[in-house]
Design a protein around this motif. Structure first.
Motif, mmCIF file in Angstrom:
data_model
loop_
_atom_site.group_PDB
_atom_site.id
_atom_site.type_symbol
_atom_site.label_atom_id
_atom_site.label_comp_id
_atom_site.label_asym_id
_atom_site.label_seq_id
_atom_site.Cartn_x
_atom_site.Cartn_y
_atom_site.Cartn_z
ATOM 1 N N ARG A 120 19.196 -1.092 54.186
ATOM 2 C CA ARG A 120 18.053 -0.244 53.366
ATOM 3 C C ARG A 120 17.012 -0.253 54.027
ATOM 4 O O ARG A 120 16.204 -1.246 54.277
ATOM 5 C CB ARG A 120 18.154 -0.527 51.818
ATOM 6 N N LYS A 121 15.939 1.104 53.981
ATOM 7 C CA LYS A 121 14.818 0.886 54.780
ATOM 8 C C LYS A 121 14.070 1.961 54.057
ATOM 9 O O LYS A 121 14.581 3.219 53.842
ATOM 10 C CB LYS A 121 15.089 1.285 56.207
ATOM 11 N N VAL A 122 12.790 1.693 53.527
ATOM 12 C CA VAL A 122 11.835 2.997 53.096
ATOM 13 C C VAL A 122 10.639 2.929 54.201
ATOM 14 O O VAL A 122 9.881 2.159 54.544
ATOM 15 C CB VAL A 122 11.425 2.595 51.802
ATOM 16 N N THR A 123 10.572 4.154 54.705
ATOM 17 C CA THR A 123 9.509 4.520 55.825
ATOM 18 C C THR A 123 8.477 5.590 55.254
ATOM 19 O O THR A 123 9.068 6.965 54.937
ATOM 20 C CB THR A 123 10.121 4.945 57.070
ATOM 21 N N VAL A 124 7.387 5.390 55.666
ATOM 22 C CA VAL A 124 6.275 6.363 55.237
ATOM 23 C C VAL A 124 6.300 7.592 56.028
ATOM 24 O O VAL A 124 6.308 7.247 57.312
ATOM 25 C CB VAL A 124 4.849 5.877 55.260
ATOM 26 N N THR A 125 6.439 8.842 55.656
ATOM 27 C CA THR A 125 6.467 10.121 56.269
ATOM 28 C C THR A 125 5.175 10.668 56.574
ATOM 29 O O THR A 125 4.743 11.028 57.516
ATOM 30 C CB THR A 125 7.374 11.148 55.774
ATOM 31 N N TYR A 126 4.250 10.462 55.597
ATOM 32 C CA TYR A 126 3.119 11.130 55.634
ATOM 33 C C TYR A 126 2.068 10.668 54.186
ATOM 34 O O TYR A 126 3.027 10.476 53.341
ATOM 35 C CB TYR A 126 2.777 12.477 55.687
ATOM 36 N N ASP B 110 16.584 13.975 66.085
ATOM 37 C CA ASP B 110 16.151 13.252 64.507
ATOM 38 C C ASP B 110 14.508 13.482 64.533
ATOM 39 O O ASP B 110 13.960 13.198 65.754
ATOM 40 C CB ASP B 110 16.574 11.870 65.103
ATOM 41 N N ASP B 111 14.323 13.049 63.337
ATOM 42 C CA ASP B 111 12.661 12.758 62.985
ATOM 43 C C ASP B 111 12.155 11.671 63.870
ATOM 44 O O ASP B 111 13.025 10.552 64.176
ATOM 45 C CB ASP B 111 12.678 12.621 61.507
ATOM 46 N N ASP B 112 11.008 11.676 64.180
ATOM 47 C CA ASP B 112 10.157 10.694 64.805
ATOM 48 C C ASP B 112 9.086 10.176 64.153
ATOM 49 O O ASP B 112 8.111 10.646 64.118
ATOM 50 C CB ASP B 112 9.683 11.358 66.246
ATOM 51 N N LEU B 113 9.445 9.093 63.564
ATOM 52 C CA LEU B 113 8.519 8.411 62.668
ATOM 53 C C LEU B 113 7.472 7.620 63.344
ATOM 54 O O LEU B 113 6.597 6.827 62.804
ATOM 55 C CB LEU B 113 9.172 7.825 61.464
ATOM 56 N N GLY B 114 7.454 7.457 64.771
ATOM 57 C CA GLY B 114 6.833 6.658 65.509
ATOM 58 C C GLY B 114 5.535 7.209 66.083
ATOM 59 O O GLY B 114 4.867 6.701 66.594
ATOM 60 N N ILE C 130 3.722 -4.064 53.256
ATOM 61 C CA ILE C 130 4.185 -3.249 54.557
ATOM 62 C C ILE C 130 3.878 -3.709 55.883
ATOM 63 O O ILE C 130 3.230 -4.655 56.158
ATOM 64 C CB ILE C 130 3.368 -1.816 54.355
ATOM 65 N N ARG C 131 4.883 -3.192 56.699
ATOM 66 C CA ARG C 131 4.812 -3.317 58.106
ATOM 67 C C ARG C 131 4.247 -2.210 58.983
ATOM 68 O O ARG C 131 5.058 -1.176 58.917
ATOM 69 C CB ARG C 131 6.103 -3.763 58.821
ATOM 70 N N ALA D 50 4.769 3.293 58.786
ATOM 71 C CA ALA D 50 4.628 2.213 58.004
ATOM 72 C C ALA D 50 5.921 1.874 57.334
ATOM 73 O O ALA D 50 6.444 2.934 56.561
ATOM 74 C CB ALA D 50 3.657 2.179 57.110
ATOM 75 N N VAL D 51 6.474 0.751 57.487
ATOM 76 C CA VAL D 51 7.768 0.396 56.668
ATOM 77 C C VAL D 51 7.442 -0.504 55.514
ATOM 78 O O VAL D 51 6.673 -1.277 55.638
ATOM 79 C CB VAL D 51 8.495 -0.454 57.570
ATOM 80 N N ILE D 52 7.851 0.160 54.399
ATOM 81 C CA ILE D 52 7.892 -0.883 53.131
ATOM 82 C C ILE D 52 8.552 -1.979 52.868
ATOM 83 O O ILE D 52 9.991 -1.751 52.854
ATOM 84 C CB ILE D 52 7.940 0.133 51.986
ATOM 85 N N VAL D 53 8.199 -3.180 52.948
ATOM 86 C CA VAL D 53 9.012 -4.508 53.122
ATOM 87 C C VAL D 53 9.326 -4.742 51.700
ATOM 88 O O VAL D 53 10.823 -5.092 51.375
ATOM 89 C CB VAL D 53 8.556 -5.370 54.020
ATOM 90 N N GLU D 54 8.361 -5.106 50.889
ATOM 91 C CA GLU D 54 8.746 -5.606 49.414
ATOM 92 C C GLU D 54 7.863 -4.502 48.556
ATOM 93 O O GLU D 54 6.844 -4.079 49.008
ATOM 94 C CB GLU D 54 8.188 -7.194 49.562
ATOM 95 N N ILE D 55 8.503 -4.671 47.469
ATOM 96 C CA ILE D 55 7.576 -4.014 46.181
ATOM 97 C C ILE D 55 7.614 -4.957 45.176
ATOM 98 O O ILE D 55 8.488 -5.540 44.671
ATOM 99 C CB ILE D 55 8.493 -2.664 45.678
#
Length: 530
Positions: free
Chosen positions: A158-164, A458-462, A219-220, A180-185
């Motif tokens: 499971r991974k949650v990544t900010v798109t904008y 694929d979308d490029d979140l980098g 976040i990372r 940015a990847v959300i690591v913990e909430i």
């Protein structure tokens, strides 16, 4: 916020803003039953196969009176039987055992599409006040984070990544940006959560429902070696649907780019300004970034189509024609007006009073082709834009992923302080095409009408959106120069827009219907029979 999973399938809507209830007259005939007007002594009852007119049942509301609660359910039943696109496939169940909300959830087809997926994944309701606020201003409670969820039901991956993010939001003010990847909430690991209590904490943090809620995120950031912690306070966020308008100078001319996130009322002025800037710059081509645009006002898609193609290509042509169920081959069952196609609209409709006066002529680029960046989050009115332009022979080059597949629409219909959305029509373009329920698919060698010339990527979140090194925009620029896809393009095999996610185990999902409105197709009554 956007969450792409089988638990939050995007919706297709057609709306007539200001309608008080379904305008259709309901089913008629010798076997129909008519309840008395409000205040009568006889309570209407359910009889299988017999339907009162929905107009006679509308807005008889009281949560404390069993009879009127039944009337609400009978209104839903008659309204669905009258206007639902696949009304004959609804099982006519006794409403007594169900709440109003539960009963509405049953008033749809259980049939499958040709690809084996559910035919109707676009059925929902929300409070009327909430709908009005969302539709008119794009306002919703949150932090201004839009994100992508990968493998929502599989904790190990499971991974949650900010798109904008939204400008001037808690997210932007705290530099929570794309990639940015959300690591913990609130101390719970996104990846490792595997019990209902932990999942509830994650969902509550990702999808706040009240202003003032504080959530601590670990976040990372993109490219960072270490995590950081940020506390965000939820507030009412008004989205900025048009962002990053720019002109890209290339050796073969100027290319316009704009990020368009939602066809909401406030976007009209944003699109007007963006296209004016690009027109004045004299761009030779246009890249529209629709990868996170779930849809919205269909008339706005028509306006954008006109601004891209211009007067000569669109005059006397149809942007979209709506087809209702077989009870209404020639009449709109909601407005009771004769069916007429939506044209390409060449002027402002004044969607948001004070931002752009109604009747203002729209700028045009007069282009013969357009590059569209897409993902599975590209839905409904965004797909209608692609389909409408293809219908008048504007070349659409699709770069990215398969779109969500929503040629259908509804009129949001209020009753007893709740607004309901049920599929009522299918849209087709000037050539009569509308068969893309499995999405538009970018292909290097299109063979099906729903396959569009372009590159599967694929979308490029980098990279930031609008960065010429970002994969999708870079591919569009490459294709423009070389008439082919870059070598990084993936295969053109058709893939379902929703099949990436598995509905099992502990699932991150947004339980609030307020996010669903964004993935829709809306018709307004601002210009009569549009």
């Amino acid at each position: 916020m956007m969450l792409y999973s089988t638990k939050l399938l995007p919706l297709v809507i057609a709306a007539s803003l200001g309608l008080s209830a379904c305008g259709g007259g309901g089913s008629t005939g010798s076997d129909s039953i008519e309840p008395p007007a409000t205040g009568g002594s006889v309570t209407p009852t359910w009889v299988q196969g017999q339907f009162a007119s929905d107009a006679s049942l509308a807005n008889q509301c009281s949560a404390n009176q069993t009879g009127n609660t039944l009337t609400e359910k009978l209104w839903l039943r008659s309204w669905s039987d009258d206007t639902y696109l696949w009304y004959s496939e609804i099982i006519d169940r006794d409403p007594a055992p169900y709440s109003v909300a539960e009963y509405f959830d049953l008033l749809l087809t259980d049939e499958l599409s040709d690809s084996g997926s559910r035919k109707d994944n676009f059925h929902f309701s929300m409070s009327t006040d909430e709908w009005n606020a969302l539709n008119q201003s794009g306002a919703s409670v949150g932090y201004g984070i839009n994100f992508e969820l990968t493998n929502g039901s599989q904790s190990a991956a499971r991974k949650v990544t900010v798109t904008y993010n939204e400008p001037d939001s808690p997210a932007s003010e705290n530099n929570v940006t794309r990639g940015a990847v959300i690591v913990e909430i609130d101390g719970v690991s996104v990846q490792d959560a595997n019990d209902s209590a932990s999942i509830d904490i994650l969902n509550a943090g990702l999808f706040p429902s009240q202003n003032g809620k504080q959530t601590t995120f670990t976040i990372r950031d993109l490219g960072a070696a270490l995590d950081r912690t940020v506390t965000l306070t939820a507030q009412t966020i008004v989205s900025t649907p048009v962002q990053n308008t720019k002109t890209i100078q290339t050796t073969s001319g100027k290319v316009g780019y704009l990020q368009f996130n939602a066809h909401i009322a406030t976007a009209e002025r944003g699109l007007f300004d963006a296209l004016t800037i690009l027109s004045q710059a004299g761009v030779d081509d246009l890249v529209i970034d629709l990868r996170y645009n779930g849809g919205g006002l269909l008339a706005m898609a028509s306006q954008l189509g006109y601004m891209i193609a211009g007067e000569e290509a669109t005059a006397e042509r149809t942007f979209e024609k709506t087809n209702f169920n077989d009870k209404y081959p020639n009449v709109n069952p909601v407005t009771n007006q004769s069916l007429s196609p939506m044209p390409f609209i060449d002027e402002s409709l004044g969607f948001n009073t004070g931002l752009l006066a109604a009747g203002s002529p729209l700028p045009t680029l007069d282009l013969k082709r357009v590059y569209v960046l897409t993902t599975a989050g590209t839905c409904s009115a965004s797909e209608a834009l692609m389909n409408g332009l293809r219908g008048v022979d504007i070349e659409v080059i699709q770069i990215g992923g398969t779109t969500c597949g929503k040629p259908y629409g509804f009129y949001p219909t209020p009753n007893c302080e709740t607004t309901y959305f049920t599929i009522q029509f299918k849209g087709v373009n000037d050539k009569g095409f509308g068969e893309y329920s499995d999405g538009f698919v970018p292909s290097t060698s299109p063979t099906l009408a729903s396959e569009v010339q372009g590159c599967m990527l694929d979308d490029d979140l980098g990279h930031a959106l609008g960065d010429t090194d970002e994969r999708l925009l870079s591919a569009a620029l490459y294709y423009r120069d070389n008439e082919r896809c870059p070598t990084i393009a993936t295969s053109t095999a058709r893939s379902s827009a929703a099949s990436e996610f598995v509905d099992e185990g502990f699932m991150l999902k947004d339980e609030r219907n307020q996010t669903l409105w964004q993935n829709n197709r809306i018709i307004t009554d601002i210009k009569g029979a549009l």
